[in-house]
Design a protein around this motif. Structure first.
Motif, PDB file in Angstrom:
ATOM      1  N   ASN A 127       1.973   6.912   9.461  1.00 19.23           N
ATOM      2  CA  ASN A 127       2.438   6.900   7.906  1.00 19.23           C
ATOM      3  C   ASN A 127       2.376   5.005   8.535  1.00 19.23           C
ATOM      4  O   ASN A 127       2.950   4.182   8.822  1.00 19.23           O
ATOM      5  N   VAL A 184       1.707   1.132   5.116  1.00 14.57           N
ATOM      6  CA  VAL A 184       2.500   0.542   4.296  1.00 14.57           C
ATOM      7  C   VAL A 184       1.342  -1.070   4.131  1.00 14.57           C
ATOM      8  O   VAL A 184       1.206  -0.936   4.973  1.00 14.57           O
ATOM      9  N   LEU A 213      -0.273   4.317   2.320  1.00 14.23           N
ATOM     10  CA  LEU A 213       0.244   3.529   0.827  1.00 14.23           C
ATOM     11  C   LEU A 213       0.076   2.396   0.416  1.00 14.23           C
ATOM     12  O   LEU A 213       0.336   1.190   1.369  1.00 14.23           O
ATOM     13  N   VAL A 229       1.291  -0.582  -1.747  1.00 14.13           N
ATOM     14  CA  VAL A 229       2.530  -0.921  -2.545  1.00 14.13           C
ATOM     15  C   VAL A 229       2.519  -2.347  -2.888  1.00 14.13           C
ATOM     16  O   VAL A 229       3.078  -2.894  -1.886  1.00 14.13           O
ATOM     17  N   ILE A 232      10.676  -3.991  -0.634  1.00  9.71           N
ATOM     18  CA  ILE A 232       9.396  -3.123   0.444  1.00  9.71           C
ATOM     19  C   ILE A 232       9.701  -2.890   1.546  1.00  9.71           C
ATOM     20  O   ILE A 232       9.138  -1.482   2.208  1.00  9.71           O
ATOM     21  N   THR A 267      12.397  -1.409   2.271  1.00 13.55           N
ATOM     22  CA  THR A 267      12.370   0.450   2.071  1.00 13.55           C
ATOM     23  C   THR A 267      11.080   0.919   3.269  1.00 13.55           C
ATOM     24  O   THR A 267      11.533   2.102   3.918  1.00 13.55           O
ATOM     25  N   SER A 268      10.713   0.496   3.434  1.00 15.89           N
ATOM     26  CA  SER A 268       9.368   0.943   4.832  1.00 15.89           C
ATOM     27  C   SER A 268      10.297   1.214   5.894  1.00 15.89           C
ATOM     28  O   SER A 268       9.802   2.290   6.900  1.00 15.89           O
ATOM     29  N   GLN A 305      12.413   4.137   6.034  1.00 17.64           N
ATOM     30  CA  GLN A 305      10.913   5.521   5.156  1.00 17.64           C
ATOM     31  C   GLN A 305      10.920   6.007   7.232  1.00 17.64           C
ATOM     32  O   GLN A 305       9.928   7.022   6.719  1.00 17.64           O
ATOM     33  N   GLN A 313       8.679   4.160   8.074  1.00 18.89           N
ATOM     34  CA  GLN A 313       7.007   4.208   8.376  1.00 18.89           C
ATOM     35  C   GLN A 313       6.402   3.399   9.834  1.00 18.89           C
ATOM     36  O   GLN A 313       7.202   2.564  10.383  1.00 18.89           O
ATOM     37  N   THR A 322      14.731  12.642  -1.222  1.00 22.12           N
ATOM     38  CA  THR A 322      13.933  11.576   0.115  1.00 22.12           C
ATOM     39  C   THR A 322      15.075  12.066   1.222  1.00 22.12           C
ATOM     40  O   THR A 322      16.492  11.520   0.514  1.00 22.12           O
ATOM     41  N   ASN A 377       8.132   5.392  -3.226  1.00 23.80           N
ATOM     42  CA  ASN A 377       7.098   4.461  -3.231  1.00 23.80           C
ATOM     43  C   ASN A 377       6.588   4.540  -4.867  1.00 23.80           C
ATOM     44  O   ASN A 377       5.870   4.211  -5.298  1.00 23.80           O
ATOM     45  N   THR A 395       6.947   1.498  -7.224  1.00 21.07           N
ATOM     46  CA  THR A 395       7.725   0.169  -7.214  1.00 21.07           C
ATOM     47  C   THR A 395       7.367  -0.506  -8.386  1.00 21.07           C
ATOM     48  O   THR A 395       6.303   0.141  -9.183  1.00 21.07           O
TER      49      THR A 395
END
Lengths: 346, 321
Positions: free
Chosen positions: A35, A37, A69, A71, A85, A88-89, A92, A94, B29, B285, B287
């Motif tokens: 995955n 980003v 993604l 974003v 972000i 958050t990544s 997650q 990523q 999530t 995701n 945003t």
């Protein structure tokens, strides 16, 4: 006999080590599930959409079953948004974040935390100034040479002497800052002795702010001959401002622009000359790099060479502008003028 | 304590909304409930929620302080400028907080002594403080603060809990006691409900407001320093526009913009709702503009809902139909 065997063993070892040492070009194995980003400076800028197109193309080509993604933050919230972000990544999990950094070194704490969580950080377009929290930077162009190119464009537009000012993006944009620094360095050469850099202002990559800053420059420096804008938003806004005010005979605009956006200004003489590289290719190469690093097929070490699909072979090297950091140099760039801009704009 | 009555209150609705958001986030999530995510969720907005606590006092007092975002930026910039000029970091921090107190006193003076509306005064200082901040650092970033200062914002202070979160908790308890249990807190409500009546009862309303604005300035200055530590850098546009997010949270918490009602529990619930909602959207995701839009809708609801008498609203509709 024994010694002969040893000799044979030694020579076999030697040969194998030779074949390893001869910097094999790594071909990336497709189909790894990662995955990723793609994080631009902010959303809503054409060149970043083009980079996304390139990344999506590579994503399909490498048959990555994972998710890619695209974003990004909003322009007015770019720094805090990129940090959020990035954080958050990491949460997650990523595999990789591909970052066009707009937060200067303010991104470092969150990028380091992401690396600690196992996420690879590949920067593109705009690196992390200190190089901390970054695995490798995919440079669109040699940052030093772009400084010379901008100095040369100013030189030709000013016929060798006059005043120029820079209209940049945000004060923390490390790519623009590096290019301006490189241009200042180039301007020290004898060839440019009669060119005076009078000011550097920031339009924050917002069209209206850039437009007003360009007009303010003309008011402040009546003898200004060139506005050099190393950002696609700034150059377009500045050219429009000069056109709207009928100043194009007096002040020329140059810098980094998209042919499609600059076509009319190049043909009407407001921005006779500018330069850029292909953002689609940049997104494509960045994806290949990030995929290779995140899947462990690339170690991200200096000297590694790999094949990036249709674009050919690239090697990881030390970044001359940021000692201790690593980069992959894409290049080349094209200088656009009235002769070639129409074909490129299509 | 009548539980049913509690549930029907605004806090009850907020609590229910919070539970729904947390449950939905946990289902959608998998990373949501991890400790590191919960800490990140607070860290990413910690400076705003610190200022939201004192903003609760200001709005209950029927005033508003629009200058807090600019004050956060100014304190960070004054700090960065002094650091560049060789002032020891601890002293620069104290002086920056002092600047916060002075700026707050300036607001308070115009509002309490000259009787100008706080909306106008703090709108002016919103611009003024920001301009001053940009004078100090111009168009550049100041970085390379000592490691201990950066660590204060970026590393765990007790375990993995960052300093700013501990600061928030202590400040919350301190301000809760003042607002809900002390004479000062009661005066805050009385003045917010009706200043004239408060004046007649002998309360020095001017002094009270002056103190509140000084407190607001100082806490905003502290938040600005925490922001500088978290990012490890200072810029002229630090904390730009934060005042709107802060006021959004306080209003969502059920504090009436007309003053006199609301409490810190409501603000705390609103903080948790906004942070969990943002975090959940980020993990899904969502945003950029969509996230801003959702928070915007939340604000619209929060401003309108407490001011609508629901039974009256439906009653009227029944008559017309």
């Amino acid at each position: 006999m024994k010694s002969l065997k040893l000799l044979g063993l030694a020579s076999a070892l030697l040969m194998s080590s030779v074949s390893f040492g001869a910097a094999d070009t790594i071909t990336l194995e497709s189909g790894k599930d990662i995955n990723m980003v793609l994080l631009p400076k902010f959303l809503g800028i054409l060149v970043f959409d083009q980079a996304n197109d390139g990344a999506q193309e590579a994503h399909k080509e490498l048959k990555n079953p994972g998710e890619l993604l695209f974003v990004g933050p909003t322009p007015e919230n770019s720094v805090a948004g990129q940090i959020e972000i990035m954080t958050t990544s990491a949460t997650q999990g990523q595999g990789a974040v591909m970052l066009s950094n707009n937060a200067g070194d303010q991104i470092v704490p969150s990028a380091k935390a992401a690396q600690a969580a196992g996420t690879k950080i590949v920067t593109w377009d705009s690196p992390i100034p200190s190089g901390e929290g970054e695995d490798v930077f995919v440079a669109q162009v040699d940052f030093g040479s772009i400084g010379t190119v901008m100095a040369d464009m100013a030189h030709s537009l000013l016929d060798g002497s006059g005043q120029m000012a820079v209209l940049s993006a945000t004060p923390d944009a490390s790519n623009q800052n590096a290019w301006i620094a490189a241009m200042k360095e180039a301007l020290k050469g004898d060839k440019y002795a009669k060119i005076e850099l009078v000011d550097v202002v920031y339009g924050n990559d917002q069209a209206e702010v850039s437009y007003n800053r360009a007009l303010a420059l003309v008011d402040k420096y009546p003898d200004l001959g060139v506005i050099m804008s190393p950002t696609t938003v700034g150059i377009q806004a500045a050219a429009k401002a000069m056109q709207d005010e009928g100043l194009c005979d007096q002040v020329k605009v140059s810098g980094l622009g998209l042919p499609a956006e600059m076509l009319s200004y190049t043909l009407n003489g407001c921005a006779p000359e500018f330069t850029l590289w292909d953002f689609r290719d940049l997104g494509y190469l960045t994806y290949y790099t990030a995929y290779g690093v995140a899947s462990g097929q690339l170690k991200g070490e200096i000297g590694e060479t790999f094949t990036a699909g249709r674009m050919g072979d690239y090697t990881i090297e030390e970044d001359p502008g940021r000692p201790g950091s690593k980069r992959i140099l894409m290049g080349p760039f094209t200088i656009y003028n009235k002769d070639n801009v129409e074909a490129a704009a299509k | 304590m009548n539980i049913l009555k509690q549930l029907k209150s605004w806090e009850g609705i907020l609590l229910a909304a919070l539970i729904v958001i947390i449950v939905v986030n946990s289902i959608l999530t998998p990373q949501f409930l991890t400790l590191s995510n919960q800490i990140n969720l607070f860290s990413l907005s910690i400076e705003k929620i610190i200022v939201a606590l004192i903003m609760t006092f200001i709005i209950i007092n029927a005033e508003i302080d629009l200058s807090v975002g600019s004050m956060m930026g100014l304190s960070a910039c004054v700090f960065g400028w002094m650091f560049l000029n060789g002032v020891p970091v601890w002293l620069a921090c104290l002086l920056a907080i002092g600047v916060g107190g002075l700026g707050g006193a300036l607001n308070g003076y115009f509002i309490s002594k000259l009787g100008l509306p706080s909306l106008v005064v703090t709108l002016a200082t919103l611009i003024g403080f920001r301009g001053l901040a940009r004078v100090f650092v111009e168009d550049r970033g100041i970085t390379d603060f000592p490691e201990w200062f950066d660590n204060l914002g970026q590393q765990g202070f007790i375990g993995s809990i960052p300093f700013a979160m501990i600061f928030f908790v202590i400040l919350f308890i301190f301000l809760y006691v003042i607002l809900q249990k002390s004479g000062f807190g009661r005066k805050t409500y009385i003045i917010g409900t009706n200043r004239d009546v408060a004046d007649f009862t002998g309360i020095d309303t001017g002094r009270h407001k002056l103190l509140l604005f000084i407190g607001s300035g100082m806490i905003a200055a502290c938040a600005g320093l925490l922001y500088a530590a978290r990012l490890g850098a200072v810029r002229g546009d630090a904390a730009l526009g934060f005042e709107l997010d802060i006021i959004t949270i306080v209003l969502l918490g059920g504090v009436s913009i007309f003053g006199g009602t609301g409490n810190l529990i409501g603000t705390l619930l609103a903080i948790l709702i906004v942070l969990n909602l943002r975090n959940g959207m980020a993990l899904m995701n969502i945003t950029g503009h969509i996230q801003t839009g959702v928070i915007g809708i939340l604000l619209i609801i929060s401003v309108i809902a407490p001011n609508i008498n629901i039974s009256k609203f439906f009653g009227k509709r029944q008559k017309t139909s």
